[in-house]
Motif scaffolding. Structure first.
Motif, PDB file in Angstrom:
ATOM      1  N   ALA A  25       0.838  -1.207   0.000  1.00 31.23           N
ATOM      2  CA  ALA A  25       0.000   0.000   0.000  1.00 31.23           C
ATOM      3  C   ALA A  25       0.869   1.253   0.000  1.00 31.23           C
ATOM      4  O   ALA A  25       0.575   2.227  -0.711  1.00 31.23           O
ATOM      5  CB  ALA A  25      -0.936  -0.010   1.201  1.00 31.23           C
ATOM      6  N   ASP A  26       1.953   1.255   0.773  1.00 30.86           N
ATOM      7  CA  ASP A  26       2.844   2.406   0.795  1.00 30.86           C
ATOM      8  C   ASP A  26       3.547   2.562  -0.551  1.00 30.86           C
ATOM      9  O   ASP A  26       3.734   3.682  -1.028  1.00 30.86           O
ATOM     10  CB  ASP A  26       3.869   2.294   1.932  1.00 30.86           C
ATOM     11  CG  ASP A  26       4.535   3.626   2.235  1.00 30.86           C
ATOM     12  OD1 ASP A  26       3.827   4.665   2.262  1.00 30.86           O
ATOM     13  OD2 ASP A  26       5.766   3.644   2.441  1.00 30.86           O
ATOM     14  N   MET A  43      13.866  12.609   0.037  1.00 32.21           N
ATOM     15  CA  MET A  43      13.736  11.997   1.356  1.00 32.21           C
ATOM     16  C   MET A  43      12.529  12.598   2.052  1.00 32.21           C
ATOM     17  O   MET A  43      12.277  13.771   1.869  1.00 32.21           O
ATOM     18  CB  MET A  43      14.989  12.236   2.183  1.00 32.21           C
ATOM     19  CG  MET A  43      16.188  11.430   1.735  1.00 32.21           C
ATOM     20  SD  MET A  43      16.041   9.691   2.092  1.00 32.21           S
ATOM     21  CE  MET A  43      16.381   9.632   3.819  1.00 32.21           C
ATOM     22  N   PRO A  44      11.793  11.833   2.792  1.00 39.92           N
ATOM     23  CA  PRO A  44      12.042  10.451   3.189  1.00 39.92           C
ATOM     24  C   PRO A  44      11.468   9.417   2.212  1.00 39.92           C
ATOM     25  O   PRO A  44      11.566   8.224   2.450  1.00 39.92           O
ATOM     26  CB  PRO A  44      11.321  10.353   4.532  1.00 39.92           C
ATOM     27  CG  PRO A  44      10.136  11.248   4.363  1.00 39.92           C
ATOM     28  CD  PRO A  44      10.634  12.385   3.496  1.00 39.92           C
ATOM     29  N   HIS A  45      10.878   9.881   1.108  1.00 39.07           N
ATOM     30  CA  HIS A  45      10.221   8.978   0.165  1.00 39.07           C
ATOM     31  C   HIS A  45      11.178   8.324  -0.825  1.00 39.07           C
ATOM     32  O   HIS A  45      10.988   7.178  -1.216  1.00 39.07           O
ATOM     33  CB  HIS A  45       9.146   9.720  -0.622  1.00 39.07           C
ATOM     34  CG  HIS A  45       8.228  10.511   0.234  1.00 39.07           C
ATOM     35  ND1 HIS A  45       7.442   9.940   1.215  1.00 39.07           N
ATOM     36  CD2 HIS A  45       7.978  11.838   0.296  1.00 39.07           C
ATOM     37  CE1 HIS A  45       6.735  10.878   1.820  1.00 39.07           C
ATOM     38  NE2 HIS A  45       7.053  12.039   1.292  1.00 39.07           N
ATOM     39  N   ARG A  57      11.404   4.309  -0.941  1.00 35.35           N
ATOM     40  CA  ARG A  57      11.517   3.813   0.431  1.00 35.35           C
ATOM     41  C   ARG A  57      10.133   3.514   1.006  1.00 35.35           C
ATOM     42  O   ARG A  57       9.474   4.399   1.534  1.00 35.35           O
ATOM     43  CB  ARG A  57      12.266   4.841   1.264  1.00 35.35           C
ATOM     44  CG  ARG A  57      13.645   5.146   0.657  1.00 35.35           C
ATOM     45  CD  ARG A  57      14.273   6.415   1.219  1.00 35.35           C
ATOM     46  NE  ARG A  57      14.432   6.375   2.654  1.00 35.35           N
ATOM     47  CZ  ARG A  57      15.461   5.831   3.295  1.00 35.35           C
ATOM     48  NH1 ARG A  57      16.434   5.276   2.615  1.00 35.35           N
ATOM     49  NH2 ARG A  57      15.522   5.848   4.608  1.00 35.35           N
ATOM     50  N   CYS A  58       9.705   2.274   0.911  1.00 30.17           N
ATOM     51  CA  CYS A  58       8.358   1.856   1.302  1.00 30.17           C
ATOM     52  C   CYS A  58       8.378   1.257   2.710  1.00 30.17           C
ATOM     53  O   CYS A  58       9.265   0.478   3.037  1.00 30.17           O
ATOM     54  CB  CYS A  58       7.832   0.814   0.322  1.00 30.17           C
ATOM     55  SG  CYS A  58       8.049   1.277  -1.405  1.00 30.17           S
ATOM     56  N   LYS A  59       7.357   1.622   3.498  1.00 28.89           N
ATOM     57  CA  LYS A  59       7.259   1.116   4.870  1.00 28.89           C
ATOM     58  C   LYS A  59       5.844   0.638   5.149  1.00 28.89           C
ATOM     59  O   LYS A  59       4.884   1.152   4.589  1.00 28.89           O
ATOM     60  CB  LYS A  59       7.594   2.212   5.877  1.00 28.89           C
ATOM     61  CG  LYS A  59       9.016   2.688   5.835  1.00 28.89           C
ATOM     62  CD  LYS A  59       9.240   3.755   6.876  1.00 28.89           C
ATOM     63  CE  LYS A  59      10.647   4.327   6.758  1.00 28.89           C
ATOM     64  NZ  LYS A  59      10.866   5.422   7.686  1.00 28.89           N
ATOM     65  N   GLY A  60       5.745  -0.331   6.025  1.00 28.99           N
ATOM     66  CA  GLY A  60       4.464  -0.820   6.495  1.00 28.99           C
ATOM     67  C   GLY A  60       4.666  -1.420   7.867  1.00 28.99           C
ATOM     68  O   GLY A  60       5.807  -1.571   8.327  1.00 28.99           O
TER      69      GLY A  60
END
Length: 108
Positions: A25-26, A43-45, A57-60
């Motif tokens: 999703a991110d 940054m931070p993407h 830079r994907c986070k979950g």
């Protein structure tokens, strides 16, 4: 004008689709930002990795994913390689794969 996003191959696209739901999703959210802002995404993407290679830079809640990309002619972005991050640093093998694909895309 929006940027267009393509994948190096179907395997890269399938790898990202198989990511845990939160990380995926991110990724989708960040791709929308990438389509809108292109190479102005920072940054931070997104982070520059050198020599025309960038990482999304994907986070979950399940962890962290990375998708390497580059630009090609015009406003076209190619997602070169992806992986789920398991260590603090980017594994050299993953970076080498992305760099190899970058050369292939840039040099034909």
């Amino acid at each position: 004008m929006k940027w267009s996003i393509t994948f190096y191959n179907v395997n890269v696209q399938q790898e990202i689709r198989s990511w845990p739901v939160g990380i995926h999703a991110d990724f989708l959210r960040l791709v929308q930002l990438l389509e809108e802002f292109g190479m102005d995404l920072r940054m931070p993407h997104s982070r520059a990795m050198g020599k025309g290679l960038f990482e999304l830079r994907c986070k979950g809640s399940e962890g962290i994913g990375r998708a390497f990309y580059c630009t090609v002619k015009g406003q076209n972005i190619v997602i070169l390689h992806s992986f789920i991050k398991k260590t603090q640093e980017t594994p050299a093998k993953e970076l080498r794969t992305a760099q190899k694909r970058l050369k292939e895309v840039k040099n034909g």
